[in-house]
Enzyme design. Structure first.
Site, PDB file in Angstrom:
ATOM      1  CE1 TYR A 143      43.026  42.987  37.117  1.00 29.09           C
ATOM      2  CE2 TYR A 143      43.157  41.457  35.275  1.00 29.09           C
ATOM      3  CZ  TYR A 143      43.262  41.715  36.624  1.00 29.09           C
ATOM      4  OH  TYR A 143      43.605  40.696  37.490  1.00 29.09           O
TER       5      TYR A 143
ATOM      6  CB  SER B  94      46.218  38.639  35.514  1.00 25.38           C
ATOM      7  OG  SER B  94      45.059  38.310  34.786  1.00 25.38           O
TER       8      SER B  94
ATOM      9  CD  GLU C 254      41.619  39.004  31.057  1.00 20.95           C
ATOM     10  OE1 GLU C 254      41.724  39.841  30.130  1.00 20.95           O
ATOM     11  OE2 GLU C 254      40.758  38.114  31.047  1.00 20.95           O
TER      12      GLU C 254
END
Length: 330
Positions: A155, A132, A134
């Site tokens: 996360y 990801s 992120e």
């Protein structure tokens, strides 16, 4: 006929990927947690040809059993606790599912096919890990495969672990293991808890007169938004290459939450500023300001490029929510 196993089959990516693989003639299996999963009906309705298996990313034995049953050529690990905001409230569970879950899938593959490194690389199960953007967090934009990770949420941290353990298994055991570092990808199948779908749904409902206002947090947060239906093709392409590698996938274009709201309300002929309220309680403990992909490696090596642009994506989402919320759907 190739066989594929997809974890996270109930999510938007799982359903899009299932459709793509079925069109390509695959036999597709989906891992689903729990006999009475409320999302089972969605999968059975949208992709009825997928064969569902019970399994859980927190349960090693169930993963081994699922792989033994379907004997896949390819495994796509899309399962995760993917709502970033929730990861602060449930950090341990996020780490267990999103981080250690990837490790358990890799171990299940290694357990089933054996530890023969040369066989794993040449003819064994090919593995895709859903990494990801992120993971980049506070890293300066644009971000590519060489950018150092600086995650800003539990996360993101869990995804970094999953990413690195995938690289580790590739290097340690010769497994054909790839990671796709996908930037934000949305669509009509996105869950209503995500900000993009929250906006598209509100624009439709306000236009139809069934909602009055929309409350948002950080309007200045900028993301590289693309269409999920485009991105699953990149996942598949990674596992068709001669050698495993990792790839950043994104459009290269950056837009703010404010831009998304403006575009969504423009689709229904409304001025977004007249309907949106700000609530500081919706801010994250640590914000990620700008995520923007440099996907030049994927464009060159995979021949991949997005087909749906930003305005097209927003329009797709708003039009579908108008259909869902309209009189005919009530």
């Amino acid at each position: 006929m190739k066989r594929a196993l997809i974890t996270g089959i109930t999510g938007q990516d799982g359903r899009h990927l299932s459709e793509l693989l079925l069109q390509k003639g695959y036999e597709v299996y989906g891992l689903m947690r729990g006999q009475h999963n409320p999302k089972r009906a969605i999968v059975e309705d949208e992709v009825p040809d997928v064969r569902l298996l019970e399994g859980d990313l927190t349960d090693q034995v169930s993963l081994i059993s699922a792989i033994q049953k379907c004997q896949p050529d390819e495994v796509f690990n899309l399962g995760a606790m993917s709502f970033v905001s929730l990861s602060w409230n449930q950090p341990e569970l996020t780490g267990n599912v999103t981080g250690l879950g990837a490790l358990r899938v890799l171990e299940a593959i290694r357990n089933v096919q054996g530890a023969n490194a040369s066989a794993a690389a040449s003819s064994g199960i090919r593995f895709y890990q859903a990494s990801s953007s992120e993971m980049f967090g506070a890293a300066p934009a644009p971000q590519n495969e060489a950018t150092l990770f600086h995650p800003r949420s539990p996360y993101g941290v869990a995804k970094v672990f999953a990413h690195h353990i995938t690289v580790n298994y590739r290097e340690s055991y010769g497994m054909f293991a790839c990671s796709g570092i996908l930037f934000n990808h949305e669509g009509p199948r996105r869950g209503p808890e995500f900000v993009t779908r929250k906006i598209s749904k509100a624009a439709a409902r306000i236009k139809l007169g069934v909602q009055d206002r929309l409350t948002l947090g950080n309007l200045e947060s900028k993301r590289d938004w693309g269409y999920a239906g485009d991105y699953v093709e990149a996942m598949w392409l990674m596992l068709q290459q001669a050698r495993p590698d990792d790839y950043v996938i994104g459009t290269g274009q950056c837009h703010s939450v404010r831009d998304f709201a403006e575009a969504a309300f423009r689709c229904v002929g409304l001025n977004w500023e007249e309907y949106i309220d700000y609530d500081s309680s919706l801010l994250r403990p640590a914000e990620v300001d700008v995520l923007q992909a440099d996907a030049s490696k994927a464009r060159k090596a995979l021949g991949w490029s997005p087909k749906v642009d930003f305005d097209g994506l927003v329009s797709l989402m708003v039009e579908k929510d108008l259909e869902r919320e309209g009189p005919a759907a009530r």
